[in-house]
Design an enzyme around this catalytic site. Structure first.
Site, short mmCIF file in Angstrom:
data_model
loop_
_atom_site.label_atom_id
_atom_site.label_comp_id
_atom_site.label_asym_id
_atom_site.label_seq_id
_atom_site.Cartn_x
_atom_site.Cartn_y
_atom_site.Cartn_z
CE LYS A 1 45.59 -18.87 54.78
NZ LYS A 1 46.40 -19.33 53.95
CB ALA B 1 45.68 -27.97 52.23
CB ALA C 1 47.94 -23.10 48.40
CG ASP C 2 46.87 -22.48 56.07
OD1 ASP C 2 47.83 -21.33 55.83
OD2 ASP C 2 48.13 -23.12 56.90
CD GLN C 3 54.92 -25.33 53.82
OE1 GLN C 3 55.61 -24.66 54.31
NE2 GLN C 3 55.07 -26.17 52.69
#
Length: 194
Positions: free
Chosen positions: A54, A107, A70-72
């Site tokens: 991203k 993250a 960011a990602d989860q």
């Protein structure tokens, strides 16, 4: 620059007094997760790759800018969960998570000019209580479409807190952004006043 359409992440940055603009990256997260599933079953690695992808995509549109991606990921019993598509999907997810401990891994990656300059990954463990199906139906009625906006079909900071027995880990990580680590990085790099 925030490479995320997440209102929760934007709200965290705003409430922390961090100036930013949003530019959402077009990433087919499902395709990436599917291809990564064959390579690794490590949700932390997948969250990091998605966050970096991203940020790199948005960085290409903003030379010189520091871009935060960011990602989860949510995993329970070696199964990855995504945002539910509808009430039925939310109900199925919550029943699968009921009376179990699951892990939320968040993250965050910083990219400048297409290069990763920093990253951080953090996980939290959450244990849902053994709620009744009657409670679940009431929760879904009250929460409405909000259950479709987050993985796991809950927002811990609101009504979703009633689903839980215990939580271990950083609150911001649970919301989808390891904010304290990010602010430390921003201070160290002159983006925030030390």
């Amino acid at each position: 620059m925030l490479a995320s359409g997440s209102t929760a992440r934007a709200r965290m940055l705003e409430q922390a007094g961090i100036a930013f603009t949003v530019d959402v990256a077009a990433v087919d997260e499902e395709a990436v997760k599917h291809s990564m599933a064959a390579e690794t079953r490590n949700p932390a690695r997948v969250a990091e790759i998605l966050a970096e992808l991203k940020a790199v995509r948005v960085s290409a549109r903003h030379p010189g800018a520091l871009v935060i991606g960011a990602d989860q990921m949510l995993d329970c019993d070696n199964v990855w969960f995504d945002k539910p598509a509808d009430r039925q999907g939310a109900r199925a997810q919550l029943l699968a998570l009921r009376h179990k401990t699951h892990r939320l891994t968040s993250a965050v990656v910083a990219v400048r000019d297409g290069r990763r300059v920093w990253h951080h990954t953090e996980a939290a463990k959450l244990t849902m209580r053994n709620f009744s199906e009657n409670f679940l139906d009431g929760y879904l009625d009250q929460a409405g479409e909000a259950v479709q906006t987050s993985v796991g079909a809950y927002q811990l900071e609101g009504l979703g807190s009633q689903l839980f027995l215990s939580v271990e880990g950083d609150f911001f990580t649970i919301l989808g952004l390891p904010l304290l680590a990010l602010m430390d990085f921003l201070r160290e790099n002159g983006e925030l006043v030390p």
